[in-house]
Design a protein around this motif. Sequence first.
Motif, PDB file in Angstrom:
ATOM      1  N   ARG A   1      35.026  51.269  35.141  1.00  0.00           N
ATOM      2  CA  ARG A   1      34.541  50.136  35.932  1.00  0.00           C
ATOM      3  C   ARG A   1      35.356  48.877  35.636  1.00  0.00           C
ATOM      4  O   ARG A   1      35.690  48.114  36.556  1.00  0.00           O
ATOM      5  N   VAL A   2      35.696  48.643  34.378  1.00  0.00           N
ATOM      6  CA  VAL A   2      36.536  47.491  34.038  1.00  0.00           C
ATOM      7  C   VAL A   2      37.879  47.587  34.748  1.00  0.00           C
ATOM      8  O   VAL A   2      38.378  46.591  35.290  1.00  0.00           O
ATOM      9  N   ARG A   3      38.467  48.772  34.791  1.00  0.00           N
ATOM     10  CA  ARG A   3      39.752  48.942  35.469  1.00  0.00           C
ATOM     11  C   ARG A   3      39.614  48.639  36.970  1.00  0.00           C
ATOM     12  O   ARG A   3      40.504  48.027  37.578  1.00  0.00           O
ATOM     13  N   GLU A   4      38.524  49.060  37.566  1.00  0.00           N
ATOM     14  CA  GLU A   4      38.295  48.754  38.989  1.00  0.00           C
ATOM     15  C   GLU A   4      38.204  47.253  39.212  1.00  0.00           C
ATOM     16  O   GLU A   4      38.775  46.724  40.180  1.00  0.00           O
ATOM     17  N   LEU A   5      37.494  46.560  38.341  1.00  0.00           N
ATOM     18  CA  LEU A   5      37.341  45.116  38.476  1.00  0.00           C
ATOM     19  C   LEU A   5      38.668  44.397  38.266  1.00  0.00           C
ATOM     20  O   LEU A   5      38.980  43.422  38.976  1.00  0.00           O
ATOM     21  N   GLU A   6      39.454  44.862  37.306  1.00  0.00           N
ATOM     22  CA  GLU A   6      40.765  44.256  37.062  1.00  0.00           C
ATOM     23  C   GLU A   6      41.670  44.413  38.280  1.00  0.00           C
ATOM     24  O   GLU A   6      42.357  43.454  38.690  1.00  0.00           O
ATOM     25  N   THR A   7      41.688  45.594  38.845  1.00  0.00           N
ATOM     26  CA  THR A   7      42.555  45.863  39.991  1.00  0.00           C
ATOM     27  C   THR A   7      42.124  45.054  41.205  1.00  0.00           C
ATOM     28  O   THR A   7      42.968  44.567  41.979  1.00  0.00           O
ATOM     29  N   ALA A   8      40.808  44.887  41.357  1.00  0.00           N
ATOM     30  CA  ALA A   8      40.287  44.160  42.526  1.00  0.00           C
ATOM     31  C   ALA A   8      40.507  42.653  42.430  1.00  0.00           C
ATOM     32  O   ALA A   8      40.513  41.956  43.453  1.00  0.00           O
ATOM     33  N   ASP A   9      40.742  42.135  41.237  1.00  0.00           N
ATOM     34  CA  ASP A   9      40.884  40.690  41.042  1.00  0.00           C
ATOM     35  C   ASP A   9      42.312  40.240  41.355  1.00  0.00           C
ATOM     36  O   ASP A   9      43.030  39.707  40.507  1.00  0.00           O
ATOM     37  N   THR A  10      42.720  40.444  42.590  1.00  0.00           N
ATOM     38  CA  THR A  10      44.098  40.129  42.985  1.00  0.00           C
ATOM     39  C   THR A  10      44.395  38.635  42.944  1.00  0.00           C
ATOM     40  O   THR A  10      45.540  38.233  42.750  1.00  0.00           O
ATOM     41  N   GLU A  11      43.389  37.800  43.123  1.00  0.00           N
ATOM     42  CA  GLU A  11      43.581  36.351  43.092  1.00  0.00           C
ATOM     43  C   GLU A  11      43.391  35.778  41.684  1.00  0.00           C
ATOM     44  O   GLU A  11      43.470  34.565  41.512  1.00  0.00           O
ATOM     45  N   ARG A  12      43.091  36.637  40.731  1.00  0.00           N
ATOM     46  CA  ARG A  12      42.866  36.235  39.343  1.00  0.00           C
ATOM     47  C   ARG A  12      41.760  35.190  39.212  1.00  0.00           C
ATOM     48  O   ARG A  12      41.828  34.263  38.390  1.00  0.00           O
ATOM     49  N   ALA A  13      40.723  35.366  40.011  1.00  0.00           N
ATOM     50  CA  ALA A  13      39.583  34.467  39.923  1.00  0.00           C
ATOM     51  C   ALA A  13      38.838  34.638  38.608  1.00  0.00           C
ATOM     52  O   ALA A  13      38.224  33.691  38.107  1.00  0.00           O
TER      53      ALA A  13
END
Length: 261
Positions: A231-243
Amino acid sequence: MRTELVSEPGDRAHPNEDFASVGLPASGQGGSLVLLDGVTPPRGGTGCLHSVPWYTARLGGALTELTVSLPDVPLVEALATAIARTSATHAETCDLSHPRTPQATVVCARWSPETVEYLVLSDSALLLASPDGAVVPVLDDRLDRLPRALLVSEEICDARARNKEGGFFTAAADPAVAGRAVTGTLPRADVTALAALTDGATRWVEKFREGDWSDLFTYVRKEGPRALVRRVRELETADTERAFLGRSKRHDDATAVYVEL
């Protein structure tokens, strides 16, 4: 007893700098957990011929052996001995006084029929669950409480805060740092389960705000450590804008250990 452990590198092209182990003595009367998060050095010299994974493997191996084979030795003393033993293996070839000599955060827990002991040094986390379902995080938050001015550059941090009075501490070459750890002992009856996590795994709480520490513990208990890292990896990948990630590395080594007593 149920134990689960997962450790995944942030980048599969580079070695995992974390270390984790669960030791169960042959007597069956207790056990220990050791988790280290190796500190990735900046580009440039460290004064050492050896890598961070080399260091975490030796320190983690020594600490695992000591906590299992010497159950009456306090965890602070076991960590100090493990650091001294590791330092001795490369003191003649490396400059152990260098501020970036290989080093790591430490989480250690040891249980017997009577007690649960714990030790936390720097920014990895230990979560303890009680029979009523309450979850208590054991954290060393000195790094989080530092003035931002001490963290504006690696040079300032190393000179004024890293393993310095008023700063924060990691396990490096000085055995005395063990005395700086957050420690405690609880009755065994007051702890039903525990989880240890490096900061690559605690991003679930600290970066992405998926829930609080109790929510994270429930997630690990129900879904397992592997699901947490996934799940952490999914969240990291989804954070393309580095919010959420800001200036942090996209993926970090992530390790999680879960133990039901």
